[in-house]
Motif scaffolding. Structure first.
Motif, mmCIF file in Angstrom:
data_model
loop_
_atom_site.group_PDB
_atom_site.id
_atom_site.type_symbol
_atom_site.label_atom_id
_atom_site.label_comp_id
_atom_site.label_asym_id
_atom_site.label_seq_id
_atom_site.Cartn_x
_atom_site.Cartn_y
_atom_site.Cartn_z
ATOM 1 N N LEU A 66 11.552 16.493 26.610
ATOM 2 C CA LEU A 66 10.237 17.087 26.498
ATOM 3 C C LEU A 66 9.216 16.092 27.045
ATOM 4 C CD1 LEU A 66 8.707 19.553 25.283
ATOM 5 C CD2 LEU A 66 8.569 18.273 23.145
ATOM 6 N N GLY A 67 8.167 16.610 27.676
ATOM 7 C CA GLY A 67 7.214 15.718 28.327
ATOM 8 C C GLY A 67 6.308 14.943 27.393
ATOM 9 N N TRP A 68 6.430 15.112 26.083
ATOM 10 C CA TRP A 68 5.606 14.366 25.148
ATOM 11 C C TRP A 68 5.976 12.887 25.176
ATOM 12 C CZ3 TRP A 68 5.765 17.951 20.205
ATOM 13 C CH2 TRP A 68 5.275 19.217 20.563
ATOM 14 N N ARG A 69 5.008 12.030 24.871
ATOM 15 C CA ARG A 69 5.238 10.597 24.954
ATOM 16 C C ARG A 69 4.733 9.873 23.699
ATOM 17 N NH1 ARG A 69 8.124 12.061 28.211
ATOM 18 N NH2 ARG A 69 8.217 11.664 30.456
ATOM 19 N N VAL A 70 5.418 8.790 23.366
ATOM 20 C CA VAL A 70 5.000 7.892 22.292
ATOM 21 C C VAL A 70 4.561 6.586 22.922
ATOM 22 C CG1 VAL A 70 5.760 6.620 20.245
ATOM 23 C CG2 VAL A 70 6.554 8.944 20.623
ATOM 24 N N GLY A 71 3.520 5.977 22.370
ATOM 25 C CA GLY A 71 3.020 4.721 22.903
ATOM 26 C C GLY A 71 4.080 3.634 22.898
ATOM 27 N N PRO A 72 3.883 2.563 23.664
ATOM 28 C CA PRO A 72 4.901 1.518 23.803
ATOM 29 C C PRO A 72 5.120 0.696 22.540
ATOM 30 C CG PRO A 72 2.883 0.875 24.905
ATOM 31 C CD PRO A 72 2.697 2.304 24.505
ATOM 32 N N GLU A 73 4.179 0.744 21.607
ATOM 33 C CA GLU A 73 4.329 -0.030 20.375
ATOM 34 C C GLU A 73 3.516 0.610 19.262
ATOM 35 O OE1 GLU A 73 0.848 -3.323 21.366
ATOM 36 O OE2 GLU A 73 2.962 -3.888 21.472
ATOM 37 N N ALA A 74 3.824 0.203 18.037
ATOM 38 C CA ALA A 74 3.082 0.711 16.890
ATOM 39 C C ALA A 74 1.643 0.207 16.931
ATOM 40 C CB ALA A 74 3.756 0.276 15.601
ATOM 41 N N THR A 75 0.703 1.091 16.610
ATOM 42 C CA THR A 75 -0.703 0.708 16.599
ATOM 43 C C THR A 75 -1.154 0.248 15.216
ATOM 44 O OG1 THR A 75 -1.270 3.031 16.260
ATOM 45 C CG2 THR A 75 -1.317 2.202 18.520
ATOM 46 N N VAL A 76 -0.390 0.594 14.180
ATOM 47 C CA VAL A 76 -0.680 0.146 12.814
ATOM 48 C C VAL A 76 0.616 -0.375 12.217
ATOM 49 C CG1 VAL A 76 -1.505 0.772 10.522
ATOM 50 C CG2 VAL A 76 -2.494 1.878 12.538
ATOM 51 N N LEU A 77 0.559 -1.559 11.626
ATOM 52 C CA LEU A 77 1.719 -2.147 10.973
ATOM 53 C C LEU A 77 1.278 -2.694 9.622
ATOM 54 C CD1 LEU A 77 4.722 -2.946 11.136
ATOM 55 C CD2 LEU A 77 3.993 -5.114 12.144
ATOM 56 N N ILE A 78 1.842 -2.137 8.566
ATOM 57 C CA ILE A 78 1.510 -2.550 7.201
ATOM 58 C C ILE A 78 2.759 -3.151 6.571
ATOM 59 C CG2 ILE A 78 0.699 -1.784 4.939
ATOM 60 C CD1 ILE A 78 -0.593 0.631 6.416
ATOM 61 N N TRP A 362 15.580 14.096 19.052
ATOM 62 C CA TRP A 362 15.154 15.203 18.191
ATOM 63 C C TRP A 362 14.949 16.432 19.076
ATOM 64 C CZ3 TRP A 362 13.156 14.435 12.901
ATOM 65 C CH2 TRP A 362 13.281 13.118 12.450
ATOM 66 N N THR A 363 15.297 17.602 18.572
ATOM 67 C CA THR A 363 14.928 18.853 19.220
ATOM 68 C C THR A 363 13.652 19.351 18.558
ATOM 69 O OG1 THR A 363 17.234 19.432 19.675
ATOM 70 C CG2 THR A 363 15.615 21.206 19.786
ATOM 71 N N VAL A 364 12.636 19.642 19.370
ATOM 72 C CA VAL A 364 11.351 20.105 18.852
ATOM 73 C C VAL A 364 11.253 21.616 19.051
ATOM 74 C CG1 VAL A 364 8.849 19.855 18.965
ATOM 75 C CG2 VAL A 364 10.322 17.887 19.457
ATOM 76 N N PHE A 365 10.899 22.316 17.978
ATOM 77 C CA PHE A 365 10.721 23.766 18.011
ATOM 78 C C PHE A 365 9.250 24.092 17.739
ATOM 79 C CE2 PHE A 365 15.010 22.819 16.744
ATOM 80 C CZ PHE A 365 15.817 23.816 17.294
ATOM 81 N N ASP A 366 8.737 25.139 18.367
ATOM 82 C CA ASP A 366 7.355 25.535 18.108
ATOM 83 C C ASP A 366 7.274 26.218 16.735
ATOM 84 O OD1 ASP A 366 8.098 28.208 18.330
ATOM 85 O OD2 ASP A 366 7.146 28.530 20.260
ATOM 86 N N PRO A 367 6.051 26.558 16.259
ATOM 87 C CA PRO A 367 5.921 27.139 14.919
ATOM 88 C C PRO A 367 6.668 28.453 14.726
ATOM 89 C CG PRO A 367 3.810 26.267 15.638
ATOM 90 C CD PRO A 367 4.726 26.194 16.828
ATOM 91 N N GLU A 368 7.068 29.121 15.810
ATOM 92 C CA GLU A 368 7.844 30.356 15.703
ATOM 93 C C GLU A 368 9.345 30.093 15.732
ATOM 94 O OE1 GLU A 368 6.255 33.122 15.056
ATOM 95 O OE2 GLU A 368 4.379 31.969 15.175
ATOM 96 N N GLY A 369 9.749 28.847 15.984
ATOM 97 C CA GLY A 369 11.162 28.523 16.008
ATOM 98 C C GLY A 369 11.788 28.495 17.380
ATOM 99 N N ARG A 370 10.974 28.519 18.440
ATOM 100 C CA ARG A 370 11.503 28.463 19.801
ATOM 101 C C ARG A 370 11.635 27.009 20.241
ATOM 102 N NH1 ARG A 370 7.874 33.272 20.367
ATOM 103 N NH2 ARG A 370 6.187 31.756 20.407
ATOM 104 N N ALA A 371 12.800 26.644 20.725
ATOM 105 C CA ALA A 371 13.051 25.267 21.132
ATOM 106 C C ALA A 371 12.230 24.907 22.362
ATOM 107 C CB ALA A 371 14.537 25.065 21.410
ATOM 108 N N LEU A 372 11.556 23.757 22.309
ATOM 109 C CA LEU A 372 10.750 23.287 23.428
ATOM 110 C C LEU A 372 11.484 22.234 24.255
ATOM 111 C CD1 LEU A 372 7.280 22.911 21.665
ATOM 112 C CD2 LEU A 372 8.189 24.881 22.904
#
Length: 414
Positions: A66-78, A362-372
């Protein structure tokens, strides 16, 4: 006669199909065709349930993303190994982010809800250990999540109660669960509570061992904790039970155990297992409302898989292999590892990692249950919450120091 042609999403490698059960007429659905996703119409498969939406999804191509992206590192670390006690975390039961960016951490080791700003700076702590209003007992708070309106809920399963706080830390009320229910799965949008409890199991003959699967009983409670409706018993998680000659039986986790998953999905409650790739959602009255499926190829574990798993978990204890010499094998590995609903009601299902696999897909599904599509999770943290533009999780380092971290999420791309 009414013919309903469902909408389909053309995703390379797989094609979701939405089926809606009807009482009369012929139901037609879009069928997967060639690689370009074109398909004709075919009759719905047998087993269509009247009044139930069934969403069938093909299996994504293994190398697709999926074309979504996560940043290269955590922006908050506690978290810290020493220093200011406000940053020393112990027995973190969960974490959530408020609308203004503050992060609330359920720190069961001190019986507190700890509040940090959007940069991870400690602001204040709520609650504390004790029996007074807004305080928590042993091993609590075990979790924290939004409560309908501008509030949040902290759970205390050992005391079968929840505590409601406003977002400024004001304690509102405690709700004790009735009807024998011990655990709050989550609040419904109207303030009712989806709750569960584990049923008891019988002890076997001393000196024997067995794979058992106690049921979970579910119910809908009113906002004051009283029972509105019992939803019945459903299969829980598998346990390997060692029946000792003295004392109570000793339940242990099974390496490839099939588990129960429960959560609130919009105005529906989900009660399902990972025996197969299927998510079942119900109306609060107990009637089945939606089934989401995804193609999955089942594979059974071998005795070598079992021994390898135990050896990796106990590298300094070779005798641990003796304890699993007679451990039974399940017919198939679990179909998936974890399932979450994000703040936008998207469904995230983590792929089960077979022996030798290291991915975090992870497989991401939209709110109706369709796999993205497939999404690759970074780092080694355990995901606790997914928001519109962030992923919140917990992590332990090599010294067993606990951390809460937040990663940026960009929901863009194909």
């Amino acid at each position: 006669m009414t013919v309903r042609t469902p909408r389909t999403m053309r995703i390379p490698g797989f094609l979701p199909t939405v089926l809606t059960g009807v009482l009369c007429g012929v139901l037609l659905v879009a069928c997967a065709g060639g690689p370009d996703g074109d398909g004709g119409l075919c009759e719905a498969p047998s087993g269509t349930v009247p009044g139930v939406t069934i969403v069938e999804n093909g299996r994504p191509l293994p190398d697709s993303r999926l074309g979504w992206r996560v940043g290269p590192e955590a922006t908050v670390l506690i978290g810290t190994a020493g220093g200011d006690p406000a940053y020393e975390l112990f027995r973190v039961g969960g974490a959530m982010r408020l609308a203004d960016g503050r992060i609330v951490v359920a720190n069961a080791g001190t019986g507190e809800l700890r509040v940090y700003d959007s940069d991870g700076i400690h602001l204040e702590s709520w609650g504390g250990q004790g029996d007074g209003p807004g305080e928590f007992g042993a091993m609590a708070p075990g979790g924290v999540e939004p409560w309908p309106g501008d509030s949040l809920m902290a759970t205390d399963s050992f005391s079968s109660r929840i505590s409601i706080f406003s977002t400024d830390g004001t304690f509102g009320r405690a709700v004790r669960l009735q009807g024998g229910y011990q655990r709050v799965v989550g609040p419904l949008p109207d303030g009712r509570v989806f709750a569960a409890t584990l049923t008891t199991f019988e002890r076997g003959e001393p000196g024997t061992s067995e794979l058992i699967r106690p049921n979970l009983e579910y119910g809908i409670l009113q906002a004051d904790g009283s029972v509105q409706r019992d939803l019945g018993a459903y299969p829980g998680s598998e346990l390997y039970l060692v029946n000792t000659a003295d004392g109570p039986p000793w339940p242990r986790s099974y390496p490839f155990d099939r588990r129960a998953f429960d959560f609130v999905w919009g105005d529906l409650v989900v009660i399902t297992t990972n025996d197969r790739y299927e998510i079942r959602a119900y109306q609060p009255d107990g009637s089945l409302a939606r089934i989401v499926r995804r193609d999955h190829e089942a594979r059974g574990p071998t005795r070598a898989d079992l021994r390898d798993w135990v050896a990796r978990q106990n590298p300094d204890r070779p005798e641990a292999l003796d304890a699993v010499a007679d451990m039974p094998l399940v017919e198939a590995f679990p179909a998936f590892a974890q399932v979450l609903v994000d703040r936008l009601s998207y469904l995230w299902v983590e792929e089960y990692r077979l022996p030798g696999e290291t991915h975090r897909l992870w497989t991401v599904f939209d709110p109706e249950g369709r796999a993205l599509g497939l999404f690759e999770m970074p780092g080694s943290f355990a995901v606790t919450e997914i928001g519109e533009d962030y992923i919140l999780g917990t992590r332990r380092d090599a010294l067993d120091i606990e951390y809460v971290e937040s990663w940026p999420l960009a929901r863009s791309g194909s």
